[in-house]
Design a protein around this motif. Structure first.
Motif, PDB file in Angstrom:
ATOM      1  N   SER A  22     -35.627 -65.704 -72.789  1.00  0.00           N
ATOM      2  CA  SER A  22     -36.422 -66.573 -73.665  1.00  0.00           C
ATOM      3  C   SER A  22     -35.755 -67.936 -73.827  1.00  0.00           C
ATOM      4  O   SER A  22     -36.037 -68.654 -74.776  1.00  0.00           O
ATOM      5  N   SER A  23     -34.850 -68.288 -72.914  1.00  0.00           N
ATOM      6  CA  SER A  23     -34.123 -69.555 -73.004  1.00  0.00           C
ATOM      7  C   SER A  23     -34.500 -70.475 -71.857  1.00  0.00           C
ATOM      8  O   SER A  23     -34.856 -70.030 -70.765  1.00  0.00           O
ATOM      9  N   SER A  24     -34.417 -71.767 -72.113  1.00  0.00           N
ATOM     10  CA  SER A  24     -34.525 -72.746 -71.037  1.00  0.00           C
ATOM     11  C   SER A  24     -33.119 -73.228 -70.715  1.00  0.00           C
ATOM     12  O   SER A  24     -32.268 -73.314 -71.588  1.00  0.00           O
ATOM     13  N   ALA A  25     -32.859 -73.489 -69.423  1.00  0.00           N
ATOM     14  CA  ALA A  25     -31.531 -73.907 -68.993  1.00  0.00           C
ATOM     15  C   ALA A  25     -31.652 -75.085 -68.034  1.00  0.00           C
ATOM     16  O   ALA A  25     -32.536 -75.123 -67.191  1.00  0.00           O
ATOM     17  N   ARG A  26     -30.730 -76.044 -68.191  1.00  0.00           N
ATOM     18  CA  ARG A  26     -30.707 -77.213 -67.306  1.00  0.00           C
ATOM     19  C   ARG A  26     -29.302 -77.373 -66.743  1.00  0.00           C
ATOM     20  O   ARG A  26     -28.309 -77.162 -67.444  1.00  0.00           O
ATOM     21  N   LEU A  27     -29.220 -77.766 -65.494  1.00  0.00           N
ATOM     22  CA  LEU A  27     -27.941 -77.930 -64.817  1.00  0.00           C
ATOM     23  C   LEU A  27     -27.828 -79.334 -64.252  1.00  0.00           C
ATOM     24  O   LEU A  27     -28.756 -79.841 -63.622  1.00  0.00           O
ATOM     25  N   SER A  28     -26.675 -79.982 -64.483  1.00  0.00           N
ATOM     26  CA  SER A  28     -26.410 -81.301 -63.921  1.00  0.00           C
ATOM     27  C   SER A  28     -24.923 -81.405 -63.616  1.00  0.00           C
ATOM     28  O   SER A  28     -24.149 -80.508 -63.941  1.00  0.00           O
ATOM     29  N   ASN A  29     -24.497 -82.500 -62.994  1.00  0.00           N
ATOM     30  CA  ASN A  29     -23.095 -82.731 -62.655  1.00  0.00           C
ATOM     31  C   ASN A  29     -22.563 -83.952 -63.383  1.00  0.00           C
ATOM     32  O   ASN A  29     -23.287 -84.923 -63.597  1.00  0.00           O
ATOM     33  N   ASP A  30     -21.271 -83.898 -63.781  1.00  0.00           N
ATOM     34  CA  ASP A  30     -20.665 -85.006 -64.514  1.00  0.00           C
ATOM     35  C   ASP A  30     -19.155 -84.899 -64.359  1.00  0.00           C
ATOM     36  O   ASP A  30     -18.656 -84.110 -63.552  1.00  0.00           O
ATOM     37  N   THR A  31     -18.415 -85.670 -65.156  1.00  0.00           N
ATOM     38  CA  THR A  31     -16.952 -85.555 -65.201  1.00  0.00           C
ATOM     39  C   THR A  31     -16.534 -85.289 -66.644  1.00  0.00           C
ATOM     40  O   THR A  31     -17.172 -85.753 -67.587  1.00  0.00           O
ATOM     41  N   ARG A  36     -12.782 -85.240 -68.764  1.00  0.00           N
ATOM     42  CA  ARG A  36     -11.340 -85.449 -68.723  1.00  0.00           C
ATOM     43  C   ARG A  36     -10.829 -85.608 -67.297  1.00  0.00           C
ATOM     44  O   ARG A  36      -9.808 -85.038 -66.903  1.00  0.00           O
ATOM     45  N   GLY A  37     -11.572 -86.362 -66.508  1.00  0.00           N
ATOM     46  CA  GLY A  37     -11.162 -86.655 -65.147  1.00  0.00           C
ATOM     47  C   GLY A  37     -11.487 -85.572 -64.141  1.00  0.00           C
ATOM     48  O   GLY A  37     -11.197 -85.731 -62.949  1.00  0.00           O
ATOM     49  N   GLN A  38     -12.094 -84.479 -64.576  1.00  0.00           N
ATOM     50  CA  GLN A  38     -12.434 -83.391 -63.671  1.00  0.00           C
ATOM     51  C   GLN A  38     -13.934 -83.375 -63.412  1.00  0.00           C
ATOM     52  O   GLN A  38     -14.742 -83.648 -64.303  1.00  0.00           O
ATOM     53  N   ASP A  39     -14.308 -83.024 -62.192  1.00  0.00           N
ATOM     54  CA  ASP A  39     -15.718 -82.850 -61.870  1.00  0.00           C
ATOM     55  C   ASP A  39     -16.212 -81.563 -62.495  1.00  0.00           C
ATOM     56  O   ASP A  39     -15.570 -80.500 -62.369  1.00  0.00           O
ATOM     57  N   VAL A  40     -17.336 -81.629 -63.184  1.00  0.00           N
ATOM     58  CA  VAL A  40     -17.853 -80.451 -63.881  1.00  0.00           C
ATOM     59  C   VAL A  40     -19.349 -80.300 -63.670  1.00  0.00           C
ATOM     60  O   VAL A  40     -20.060 -81.261 -63.390  1.00  0.00           O
ATOM     61  N   HIS A  41     -19.791 -79.053 -63.772  1.00  0.00           N
ATOM     62  CA  HIS A  41     -21.201 -78.734 -63.920  1.00  0.00           C
ATOM     63  C   HIS A  41     -21.488 -78.708 -65.418  1.00  0.00           C
ATOM     64  O   HIS A  41     -20.719 -78.134 -66.187  1.00  0.00           O
ATOM     65  N   VAL A  42     -22.570 -79.310 -65.836  1.00  0.00           N
ATOM     66  CA  VAL A  42     -22.970 -79.289 -67.242  1.00  0.00           C
ATOM     67  C   VAL A  42     -24.200 -78.399 -67.368  1.00  0.00           C
ATOM     68  O   VAL A  42     -25.238 -78.669 -66.756  1.00  0.00           O
TER      69      VAL A  42
END
Length: 266
Positions: free
Chosen positions: A148-157, A159-165
């Motif tokens: 019953s949840s909506s989820a969104r995925l994006s990419n960012d940084t 603290r200097g690390q590449d992350v998935h948000v």
């Protein structure tokens, strides 16, 4: 601050971490992935698998509760040893009102389903209301939450690390089901989780939660920000002698097993 509030702190921490790992799977209605459905599902599955394999970690957390002109901020840090089913949390809570400002510290140890709480210089042992280690009992609830949840995925940084948000927005009903019977009349709404996951290790670095809840008809804004570090390298969690007593007759002696020095911190 009530003792019950402090009893729920480590449990809330454990549930947030469990939820973070499970919601990384995503895939509920309204799911939108910036990298495409296939890649997004694969990333979230990798995150869930990695978090499930972690035995221990350190964390820091800031929780802010605001209503009208009042504010309560709790800053916590500690260690969680999942393999040994132990955790320790040191917290400082500041309460601000129109006319006053108070500050109080506390320390909480959880061994299995027993907690040893230090508040105002006194130690007290009690049983946690709901076990933070029995994640299996929450599988069906978490599954319902995901569906019953909506989820969104994006990419960012971060603290200097590449992350998935990963941003997860569960339904109000699903959140209430997850909370279960807490013995209060709290009703949550508008809950949003934002998780920052290292793109290389697939480990959770940060988890933020924003929500509004209603208690006794009063609207309250809640924010929680958690940071995770030192995966699988945390130090052993041991009870302090002040809690166990020099002769094993302290207020939390029942949590030290046979009272051997192996369970005591100097």
């Amino acid at each position: 601050m009530s003792t019950r509030t402090h009893v729920l702190v480590p449990l809330a921490l454990a549930l947030l971490v469990a939820l973070a790992g499970c919601t990384a799977i995503g895939g509920g209605p309204g799911d939108q992935d910036g990298d495409g459905p296939g890649e997004g599902q694969e990333i979230r599955s990798e995150v869930a698998n990695e978090m499930a394999s972690i035995d221990s970690y350190n964390y820091s957390m800031v929780t802010a509760v605001e209503f009208q002109d009042n504010e309560q901020v709790t800053e916590s840090s500690g260690t969680v040893d999942v393999a040994a089913q132990r955790m320790v949390s040191e917290s400082v809570t500041t309460v601000r009102t129109n006319s006053s400002r108070t500050r109080q510290g506390s320390t909480a140890y959880v061994f299995g389903e027993q907690q040893c709480l230090e508040l105002g210089g006194s130690w007290e042992q009690s049983t946690v209301d709901r076990s933070p280690w029995r994640s299996g009992t929450n599988v069906s609830v978490l599954t319902e939450l995901l569906n019953s949840s909506s989820a969104r995925l994006s990419n960012d940084t971060y603290r200097g690390q590449d992350v998935h948000v990963i941003v997860v927005e569960p339904s109000d009903d699903a959140v209430q089901t997850l909370l279960g019977d807490t013995g209060s009349d709290v009703e949550f709404t508008g809950v949003t989780y934002t998780q920052y996951v290292d793109t290389e290790s697939k480990r959770l670095l940060r988890s933020d939660m924003n929500a509004t809840y209603f208690a006794s008809g009063r609207e309250v804004d809640l924010t929680v920000s958690m940071r995770f570090s030192d995966f699988n390298t945390s130090h052993p969690i041991e009870l302090p002698r002040a809690a166990v007593g020099s002769n094993g007759n302290g207020p939390c002696a029942g949590m030290a097993g046979n009272g051997s020095d192996a369970n005591l911190a100097l």
